[in-house]
Design an enzyme around this catalytic site. Structure first.
Site, PDB file in Angstrom:
ATOM      1  CG  HIS A 170      -4.878 -30.927  38.766  1.00 55.26           C
ATOM      2  ND1 HIS A 170      -3.887 -30.020  39.038  1.00 55.26           N
ATOM      3  CD2 HIS A 170      -5.715 -30.323  37.888  1.00 55.26           C
ATOM      4  CE1 HIS A 170      -4.120 -28.906  38.350  1.00 55.26           C
ATOM      5  NE2 HIS A 170      -5.223 -29.059  37.643  1.00 55.26           N
ATOM      6  CG  ASP A 211      -7.804 -32.113  44.312  1.00 54.03           C
ATOM      7  OD1 ASP A 211      -8.784 -31.350  44.310  1.00 54.03           O
ATOM      8  OD2 ASP A 211      -6.927 -32.106  43.436  1.00 54.03           O
ATOM      9  CD  GLN A 220     -13.119 -31.144  37.625  1.00 53.79           C
ATOM     10  OE1 GLN A 220     -14.111 -30.654  37.106  1.00 53.79           O
ATOM     11  NE2 GLN A 220     -11.954 -30.524  37.634  1.00 53.79           N
ATOM     12  CE  LYS A 229     -10.837 -26.472  38.412  1.00 49.67           C
ATOM     13  NZ  LYS A 229      -9.871 -27.537  38.552  1.00 49.67           N
ATOM     14  CB  CYS A 277      -3.158 -30.042  35.143  1.00 51.04           C
ATOM     15  SG  CYS A 277      -3.085 -28.337  34.615  1.00 51.04           S
TER      16      CYS A 277
HETATM   17  C1  LIG Z   1      -8.720 -27.571  39.012  1.00 51.88           C
HETATM   18  C2  LIG Z   1      -8.156 -28.654  39.830  1.00 51.88           C
HETATM   19  C3  LIG Z   1      -7.060 -28.419  40.665  1.00 51.88           C
HETATM   20  C4  LIG Z   1      -6.356 -27.097  40.742  1.00 51.88           C
HETATM   21  O1  LIG Z   1      -7.184 -26.081  41.182  1.00 51.88           O
HETATM   22  P1  LIG Z   1      -6.659 -24.582  41.200  1.00 51.88           P
HETATM   23  O2  LIG Z   1      -7.910 -23.788  41.328  1.00 51.88           O
HETATM   24  O3  LIG Z   1      -5.950 -24.338  39.895  1.00 51.88           O
HETATM   25  O4  LIG Z   1      -5.746 -24.433  42.363  1.00 51.88           O
HETATM   26  C5  LIG Z   1      -6.610 -29.469  41.431  1.00 51.88           C
HETATM   27  N1  LIG Z   1      -7.182 -30.684  41.376  1.00 51.88           N
HETATM   28  C6  LIG Z   1      -8.237 -30.942  40.585  1.00 51.88           C
HETATM   29  C7  LIG Z   1      -8.843 -32.305  40.584  1.00 51.88           C
HETATM   30  C8  LIG Z   1      -8.758 -29.943  39.769  1.00 51.88           C
HETATM   31  O5  LIG Z   1      -9.793 -30.196  38.990  1.00 51.88           O
END
Ligand SMILES: *Cc1c(COP(=O)(O)O)cnc(C)c1O
Length: 408
Positions: free
Chosen positions: A125, A202, A205, A228, A366
């Site tokens: 992302h 990260d 997701q 999320k 993104c």
């Molecule tokens: C949604 C997402 C982000 C960004 O999250 P924010 O809530 O917009 O800060 C970063 N990495 C992944 C894999 C995502 O799915």
């Protein structure tokens, strides 16, 4: 047939938004990878907070302030327990994944030397790419990229080749938001540690589907967003091993993050407050805790198993549509289907789906480097949650067929 231990009818009643209509059609919400919907239990927590408890935290001696502080710190303990962090002060409550990543990237500016290497995956992302590019500009460090293959999987042999004694930090998502690939983070963490590199995962997701255990993973940093995983926007987590959080300088200066302030020198507060300058999203933090309670009551193994059935069903039905191609065919996937129909722009499909009440995401998600890899402008992405149904998949498939007929 989908056989599930989840009581989907009862679960769907928890989500008031699922009753609404869009363009005169029942809403079919398949944009869960962008944000999840909010159950009544979390909405009630938010209403209750502002109706009964609202006060600033950690400062006041009065009852409301103490109650708000207790509830906020209770939420931190829920986050700690959920991700199995060893210590509560290793949980920094942030505004979300992007904020969490920026705290770490900013901190590493004080650690990296010119010529040091940091490594990102090709599946990221933008929020796990751009802060690191900014870090390289500031420090003279070099950014290396772990490549991916046509299935949307990381090429691990290349990762092992790129890894060296110069590598100081590796960052990778647990699950790709654009393709749904589940990355082999255990292997990445173990190999990086052998070279003395730190690892940031990260988990934005992954968190709605997989319960990560940060101690078992032995990961240095793990970051997620509350929105999320059934929580509100504007709140998230930075987990960091205590030793790393001690070492990194604070990101923002302000109230709450100091021990003592004079105009000559300020000393910083202990963890976690060192990274929590200013008044935080108090209600959001408490509601994030309520969201974790909600999801844990359903249970992550059941959620993952059900979503996997939805994924298999959707994949099979969509592939039966002529000219439809799915991007991201990794063996390990969460319930995300990114696709295009030959000769049609993804945006046009998304617009017709919206007219039919079906909410999907279109575009680059993104993750422009991934789209560049496949040489496409973007995809249509349907992403499923545990409150979606097989009937909704059928509505999606019929809507895509209709869009195809209209546009070709
Ligand atoms: C949604 C997402 C982000 C960004 O999250 P924010 O809530 O917009 O800060 C970063 N990495 C992944 C894999 C995502 O799915």
């Amino acid at each position: 047939m989908i056989q599930t231990v989840l009581d989907i009818v009862a679960i769907r009643k928890d989500f008031p938004i699922l009753n609404r209509k869009v363009n005169g059609k029942p809403l079919v919400y398949l944009d869960n990878a962008a944000t999840s919907q909010t159950p009544q239990q979390v909405i009630d927590t938010i209403v209750d907070y502002y109706s009964n408890t609202n006060a600033n935290i950690h400062r006041g001696v009065h009852t409301l302030s103490q109650e708000a502080t207790d509830a906020y710190e209770q939420a931190r303990l829920k986050v700690q327990k959920h991700f199995n962090a060893e210590k509560a002060h290793e949980i920094i409550l942030t505004s979300g994944t992007t904020h969490s990543i920026n705290i770490v990237a900013n901190g590493f500016a004080a650690i990296l030397q010119p010529g040091d290497e940091i490594m990102v995956s090709a599946l990221e992302h933008h929020s796990n790419i751009v802060p690191w590019q900014m870090l390289c500009e500031r420090t003279g460090a070099i950014l290396k990229v772990i490549p991916m293959n046509l299935e949307g999987e990381l090429v691990m042999a290349e990762f092992h080749k790129l890894l060296s004694d110069r590598t100081k930090l590796v960052f990778c998502n647990h699950v790709s938001n654009a393709l749904g690939t589940v990355n082999p983070i255990e292997e990445i963490i173990e190999s990086a540690h052998k070279k003395g590199a730190a690892v940031l995962i990260d988990g934005a997701q992954a968190a709605p589907h997989i319960k990560a255990d940060v101690q078992q993973l032995d990961v240095d940093f793990y970051v997620v967003s509350g929105h999320k995983m059934c929580g509100p926007t504007g709140v998230g987590m930075l987990y960091g091993k205590e030793a790393w959080l001690q070492k990194l300088p604070p990101y923002q200066g302000g109230g709450e993050m100091i021990a003592e302030v004079t105009f000559e020198k300020t000393t910083y507060a202990d963890l976690p407050h060192k990274f929590e300058a200013g008044t935080p999203n108090i209600c959001g933090g408490i509601a994030f805790g309520a969201a974790l309670d909600y999801m844990n009551a359903i249970g992550f193994p059941a959620i993952a198993a059900y979503e996997d059935e939805l994924l298999q069903y959707a994949t099979e039905k969509l592939l039966a549509i002529e000219g439809l191609k799915i991007y991201g065919t990794a063996k390990e996937k969460t319930a995300v289907v990114s696709f295009n129909i030959e000769g049609i722009h993804p945006y046009d499909i998304g617009s017709i789906l919206d007219k039919l009440g079906v909410a999907v995401r279109t575009g680059h998600h993104c993750a422009q480097p991934i789209m560049e890899f496949f040489k496409i402008p973007g995809t249509v992405r349907a992403s499923f949650s545990f409150y979606n149904t097989k009937e909704e998949v059928d509505v999606l498939v019929a809507a895509v067929e209709r869009a195809r007929a209209m546009l070709l």
